[in-house]
Scaffold this active site. Structure first.
Site, PDB file in Angstrom:
ATOM      1  N   THR B 473       0.507  -0.787  -0.311  1.00 52.38           N
ATOM      2  CA  THR B 473       0.281   0.524   0.131  1.00 52.38           C
ATOM      3  C   THR B 473       1.041   1.115  -0.225  1.00 52.38           C
ATOM      4  O   THR B 473       0.344   2.234  -0.325  1.00 52.38           O
ATOM      5  CB  THR B 473      -0.567  -0.176   1.452  1.00 52.38           C
ATOM      6  OG1 THR B 473       0.391  -0.236   2.397  1.00 52.38           O
ATOM      7  CG2 THR B 473      -2.046  -0.928   1.658  1.00 52.38           C
ATOM      8  N   ILE B 620      -5.333  12.908   3.188  1.00 54.29           N
ATOM      9  CA  ILE B 620      -4.961  12.064   2.367  1.00 54.29           C
ATOM     10  C   ILE B 620      -3.996  12.413   2.782  1.00 54.29           C
ATOM     11  O   ILE B 620      -3.294  12.993   2.125  1.00 54.29           O
ATOM     12  CB  ILE B 620      -6.261  12.655   1.199  1.00 54.29           C
ATOM     13  CG1 ILE B 620      -6.790  11.503   1.137  1.00 54.29           C
ATOM     14  CG2 ILE B 620      -4.667  11.455  -0.181  1.00 54.29           C
ATOM     15  CD1 ILE B 620      -7.742  10.387   1.015  1.00 54.29           C
ATOM     16  N   GLY B 693      -9.483   5.192   7.201  1.00 54.02           N
ATOM     17  CA  GLY B 693      -8.737   4.372   6.682  1.00 54.02           C
ATOM     18  C   GLY B 693      -9.150   4.417   4.601  1.00 54.02           C
ATOM     19  O   GLY B 693      -9.855   4.567   4.657  1.00 54.02           O
ATOM     20  N   GLY B 695      -7.940   1.311   3.391  1.00 51.48           N
ATOM     21  CA  GLY B 695      -7.441   0.384   2.050  1.00 51.48           C
ATOM     22  C   GLY B 695      -8.016  -0.334   1.335  1.00 51.48           C
ATOM     23  O   GLY B 695      -8.232  -0.902   0.431  1.00 51.48           O
ATOM     24  N   GLU B 696      -9.598  -0.722   1.605  1.00 53.03           N
ATOM     25  CA  GLU B 696     -10.436  -1.470   1.316  1.00 53.03           C
ATOM     26  C   GLU B 696     -11.588  -0.629   0.520  1.00 53.03           C
ATOM     27  O   GLU B 696     -12.544  -1.238  -0.236  1.00 53.03           O
ATOM     28  CB  GLU B 696     -10.907  -2.032   2.476  1.00 53.03           C
ATOM     29  CG  GLU B 696      -9.763  -2.899   2.665  1.00 53.03           C
ATOM     30  CD  GLU B 696      -9.328  -3.658   3.733  1.00 53.03           C
ATOM     31  OE1 GLU B 696     -10.445  -5.173   4.104  1.00 53.03           O
ATOM     32  OE2 GLU B 696      -9.990  -3.361   5.469  1.00 53.03           O
TER      33      GLU B 696
END
Ligand code: FAD
Ligand code: SF4
Lengths: 333, 729
Positions: B473, B620, B693, B695-696
């Site tokens: 990532t 971000i 988050g 990530g997903e």
């Protein structure tokens, strides 16, 4: 480790002689042989690498007024990139470009390609006991197992495995001949459609080749249909996948659009490289309309037998053929 | 927020897109992944896995294998060393199953032996020579198999509650417009590029483990516990991970077994499991079914929401992604009824995988919302806007920030949604049917807290150390960038050390929480460094003088960031309690996904020319990596929609596609335009840096958007993933 010996003969005679030893296999590009050896499906104690045979015709692409001759050691990638062939018969490079991956096509040879083995998951995974092709008499796990990929034409109650290739469907369609050299007697030539055997009761015997026979080349008679030809392959993803259904078609059309000659091969649906002569008959003498294309497709799949997960292959196979025929008819040649 | 007194600079809302810190090492092959690690004189291990789903090993004969030259040892249940059972919590055991303790087979692909040899090939060949006789028993391996047992999740997991808000049954019965539909998805497996390698070696009483891990501290504790040694005696080294997606989050049984073998033979042991074995060594996303019922007024206001889910589980484990609170929090329905069930089968225990509950639960909800929109003859985007809740429909909590509608608007604009002709099956381009679809995405903001050490040298170089994991990532870059910006240093000056259990512990790289949990600790450490420098970070040129005044060459600070307490997660929802503890606040990221599909009218091949997603996830840190992360997630979303699924043999109750040929994932040709949009979002509560988050969330919603687009293209509603072309006939 189990020892393996390996030789790289320089003459066809030496190669076929070497096959006199037990547990011996020819290997060309190795993309089928080594793959299956690693998973214990193919066993060999001696390998005869045929890629260094010195006869130049084995690696040659020759075009005459009447025929195309393809040496058995020509690489898939080299044939696909051959500009002359593309102009004469677009079907050939199309079928090759849509097969496997660039890396595999750079290794694999035409002789090996036509003799590639089925992708049936039960055949390739020895932890499944029942597979008549791998272990004669053990049964067929695919019949009532997961058979979404399996064949609907040319099947038997002993085996429903797909013949997986792309280019071989082309050879079947365009009346190719196979040249074979053996230990005994003179080289022989047989129609490509006679090379593979339907599974019947003995799915483990896949071809009419004797153990020590070597394919040396393929001969494709030239005809006006080769120009107007295409290969359509339908698969689960856009690249690097075997066909769920494919069609190899070549047409000779009269100026008024009437089909003078048609050649039709089918892939992804049959147990051997499949020539659909019934479809050809339905086309011949008719203008290639949508209705006629459907009639040809109906004829091609009239004998289809499905299992639990592959019913869709009948409509898919028909539509693939219809699309290919209409596409070929619309080609500018 | 802490540290008002220190003049730490504020990070930009969208951080600069620095290139990857480790990019060059990875593309040149210098980055050492676990399987690359060379140790002196290793023994090579090869696993033996069961080939039946349920039963018992009657007889296992190893004599033919043992005589093969080069074979050292073969471990089976008959001679395996005793190991403590793995603990079954997050970062405990992944599969809840310790093999080699008895002859029982409880799932297909269970480890039943380990062959040790002088090289990999010999070990593999010997494995094939082991002769195993089983006594088979019938097995249930799908939700619908005879013998599968359904249990209510709230009765198994004391921390979980189903929801009942108002009288949803009554509201449904009275609703003028209702949707009642059932959605299903097949089991999927993580299938990271890197499978499951492990190398273990002992240095006296100390164990060193080279194994890719999304949570080195968890792995360290778990292995130590199984071996009965102190965790300080175990060191996990995992600087790079070739993808994990949850499969490397928890302990798998292999590590302790290999460690015991290395101790027994006094040599390092190296295992590189095969792709096929990887299908059962860790967890997977279990098959699931979802019944969604929606009640609405004719003008589109929801009156009721009901979600009942059935998730596959093993007989012996306890795992459910149980994300009904997540779906219930999406839209303003005044009455809610949810229920999560697990279905016990003869499979290994599922676990976290790529948006574990978010992906399947949102597939169901967001397809149902589309069905409702069509029923109402309403624009699907407008339906969502109309039902946007001001506060949580579950308990009235407020949201720290929630930009769902903004995401829809931005993505719709970029996609050109306005020009859509809504009539299903009416959009054609030659032989191709064209369809547009959209869906919402969401992901809760979990937080574990974390710690980090930051060292600033007199030379102006700095080092960040934390036991975080780089799973592809860009953790090195993101964490280094935060320190560089806070300390006003060029990013090249910051060295980052990760993936080693000797480093300060931090949150796992899972649940999209590692960055959000770790950067506050880095910030705190930087703040302390700056405060030691007189509450102002000197210019680089003046740093030497500042250090000289302090009479030191380096300043090192280790800081810990404690996550918010409070009941963090019920039903896949994250909630934090306010500092005074009176009012809970829901914290989540949101997004919107738009998809164009093209389907050949004859042969039904499906192409996806465009994916557009807009996401709002607080601050971000690095624009380039955030976009890459979102786009990668969207590709996985496409993969879950159209490609991935285990193929189960109904007779033998076994998986038949444990390989990349038949467990399809998209190739480059399948992935055309994938565009992610960063929607700026400021959140001052979620954590001191306002980082949620990322990530997903990119995977969430794509499958629904795809199935909605297919409906738009064809008029055919497909509720079963993956949507392969056979389902379109
Ligand atoms: C991942 C993958 C994907 C693939 N996808 C496709 C696809 O989409 N479409 C497709 O068509 N194919 C596909 N293939 C199959 C591939 O095309 C074949 O493996 C390849 O063509 C075989 O050629 P080879 O030279 O490597 O054969 P080898 O592996 O060397 O040999 C194959 C067989 O032929 C025998 N043999 C070889 N040469 C001769 C000869 N001259 N005379 C007699 N016997 C001979 C060998 O003994 C062996 O039995 C794929 C293969 C892989 C591994
Ligand atoms: S279909 Fe043929 S290859 Fe497949 S399991 Fe049956 S016998 Fe074996």
């Amino acid at each position: 480790m189990q020892p393996i010996t390996y030789e790289r003969p320089e003459t066809v005679e030496a190669a076929v002689r070497a096959l006199g030893r037990p547990e011996t296999l020819f290997v060309a590009g190795g993309t089928t042989v080594f793959d299956l050896m690693k998973v214990n499906v193919l066993k060999a104690s001696h390998l005869v690498d045929v890629t260094r045979l010195r006869d130049p015709r084995l690696s040659a692409i020759e075009v005459s007024d009447t025929a195309i001759r393809l040496g058995a050691l020509v690489r898939m990638a080299d044939l696909a990139a051959h500009p002359g062939i593309r102009a004469i018969c677009p079907l050939i490079p199309l079928s090759l470009d849509l097969g496997a991956s660039e890396q595999i096509r750079n290794m694999a040879r035409l002789g090996g390609n036509v003799l590639q083995r089925t992708r049936c998951a039960y055949f390739r995974d020895t932890s499944f006991e029942a597979c008549n092709k791998r272990n004669p008499g053990s049964g067929c796990a695919a019949l009532d197992g997961h058979n979404r990929q399996h064949a609907i034409l040319g099947t038997s109650t002993a085996c429903i495995a797909i013949y997986p290739g792309d280019f071989p469907q082309v050879l079947a369609a365009v009346d190719a001949q196979v040249e074979i050299a053996g230990r005994q007697g003179k080289p022989r030539t047989i129609p490509f459609t006679d090379l593979h055997r339907l599974p019947g009761e003995t799915p483990d015997v896949e071809t009419v080749l004797k153990r020590d026979e070597l394919i040396t080349g393929f001969l494709i008679p030239r005809g006006p249909w080769l120009r107007r030809s295409l290969y359509l392959k339908i698969r689960d993803r856009q690249s690097y996948a075997f066909a769920l259904a494919s069609a190899a078609v070549a047409l000779d059309l009269a100026p008024d659009g009437t089909v003078r000659e048609a050649r039709v091969g089918l892939g992804g649906v049959a147990t051997v490289p499949w020539r659909a002569r019934e479809a050809e008959a339905a086309l011949k003498g008719n203008a290639l309309t949508e209705a006629i294309a459907h009639r040809a497709a109906e004829a091609a799949f009239a004998g289809a037998v499905t299992r639990s997960h592959n019913h869709y292959k009948i409509p898919l196979g028909k539509q693939t053929l219809v699309r290919a025929l209409l596409g070929a008819a619309a080609m500018e040649v | 927020m802490s540290g008002h007194e220190t003049a730490l600079r504020e990070l930009p809302l969208i951080g600069r897109g620095h290139a990857r810190y480790d990019g060059r090492a990875k593309v040149t092959g210098r980055a050492q992944f676990a399987a690359d690690v060379v140790v002196a004189d290793p023994i090579h291990a090869f696993l033996l896995l069961s080939t039946i789903p349920r039963g018992r090993i009657d007889r296992i004969k190893t004599d033919r294998a043992l005589v093969l030259p080069g074979v050292i040892d073969i471990l089976t249940h008959e001679n395996a060393p005793a190991l403590a059972a793995p603990v079954s919590q997050a970062a405990g055991s992944a599969t809840n199953h310790q093999p080699l303790i008895d002859p029982d087979i409880v799932f297909d692909g269970q480890v039943i032996g380990v062959v040790l040899a002088e090289n990999f090939e010999t070990a593999r060949e010997a494995a094939a020579l082991v002769d195993i006789h089983y006594v088979k028993q019938p097995a249930a391996v799908t939700l619908d198999s005879p013998g599968a047992v359904t249990e209510r999740w709230s009765e198994i997991n004391q921390n979980f509650e189903d929801l009942e808000v108002g009288d949803a049954e009554k509201a449904l019965a009275e609703a003028p417009v209702t949707i009642d539909a059932t959605y299903h998805m097949q089991s999927q497996v993580h299938n990271a590029m890197e499978p499951f390698p492990t190398t273990v070696l002992w240095d006296g009483d100390d164990l060193i483990v080279h194994e890719p891990s999304q949570y080195v501290v968890g792995l360290q504790r778990g292995v130590a516990r199984q071996l009965g040694i102190d965790p300080s005696r175990v060191r996990i080294i995992s600087p790079y991970i070739g993808g994990g997606f949850g499969s490397k989050l928890s302990l798998t049984p292999r590590t302790a077994i290999l460690a015991a073998l290395a101790r027994k033979h006094r040599r390092p042991v190296k295992l590189v499991a095969t792709r096929s074995q990887g299908f059962t060594l860790s967890t997977y996303r279990g098959e699931s079914r979802h019944r969604i019922r929606l009640g609405a007024t004719p003008d589109g206001k929801l009156t009721a929401f009901a979600h009942e889910a059935w998730e596959m589980c093993s007989r012996f484990g306890a795992y459910a992604s149980a994300s009904t609170d997540l779906t219930a929090d999406m839209y303003a329905a005044p009455s809610i009824l949810t229920r999560v069930n697990i279905v016990r089968t003869d499979r290994t225990t599922p676990g976290f995988m790529r948006g574990p509950g978010e992906m399947p639960y949102m597939f169901a909800l967001e397809t149902a919302m589309d069905e409702l929109a069509y029923r109402l003859e309403m624009d699907p985007v407008e339906l969502r806007r109309l039902n946007e809740p001001a506060r949580s429909p579950i308990d009235g909590s407020r949201f720290t920030s929630r930009s769902l509608v903004k995401c829809f608007d931005e993505a719709a604009e970029r996609f050109g949604w306005r020009n859509r002709n809504p009539v299903p099956g009416a959009n054609r381009d030659g032989d191709w049917l064209v369809g547009y679809g959209c869906a919402a995405a969401t992901f809760p903001c979990f937080n574990y807290g974390g710690s980090a050490t930051v060292t600033l040298l007199r030379s102006g170089r700095a080092r960040v150390e934390t036991a975080a994991s780089e799973i592809g990532t860009g953790a090195y870059t993101a964490l280094g960038q935060v320190a560089a910006e806070l300390l006003d240093l060029p990013i090249e000056n910051v060295e980052v050390l990760l993936g080693d259990s000797l480093l300060p512990p931090t949150a796992p790289a899972g649940g999209s929480m590692q960055t959000a949990s770790t950067v506050p600790a880095i910030r705190l450490a930087c703040e302390r460094i700056v405060s030691r420098l007189g509450n102002r970070m000197p210019a680089l040129a003046d740093l030497g003088a500042a250090f000289d005044r302090l009479g030191t060459l380096s300043i090192q600070e280790t800081a810990q960031y404690a996550a918010f307490d409070g009941k963090n997660a019920n039903g896949g929802r994250a909630v934090l309690s306010t500092p005074d503890g009176d009012e809970p606040i829901a914290i989540a990221s949101y997004g919107a996904q738009f998809v164009e599909v093209r389907i050949n009218a004859r042969t039904k091949e499906l192409r996806v020319p465009r994916l557009v997603g807009a996401f709002a996830a607080g601050r971000i840190l690095n624009e380039r990596m955030a976009l890459a992360q979102y786009r990668g997630g969207m590709v996985w979303g496409l993969s879950s929609a159209l490609f991935e699924g285990l193929a189960i043999d109904p007779i033998q109750s076994r998986v038949t596609n444990t390989n990349f040929e038949e467990y399809a994932i998209p190739v480059n040709a399948d992935v055309q335009m994938v565009e992610a949009i960063l929607v700026p979002e400021e959140d001052h509560e979620v954590n001191p840096l306002g980082v949620k988050g990322i990530g997903e969330i990119g995977i969430v919603g794509v499958a629904a958007a795809v199935s909605n687009a297919i409906f738009h293209a064809t008029g055919k509603r497909l509720r079963d993933l993956p949507i392969t072309l056979d389902k379109l006939f």
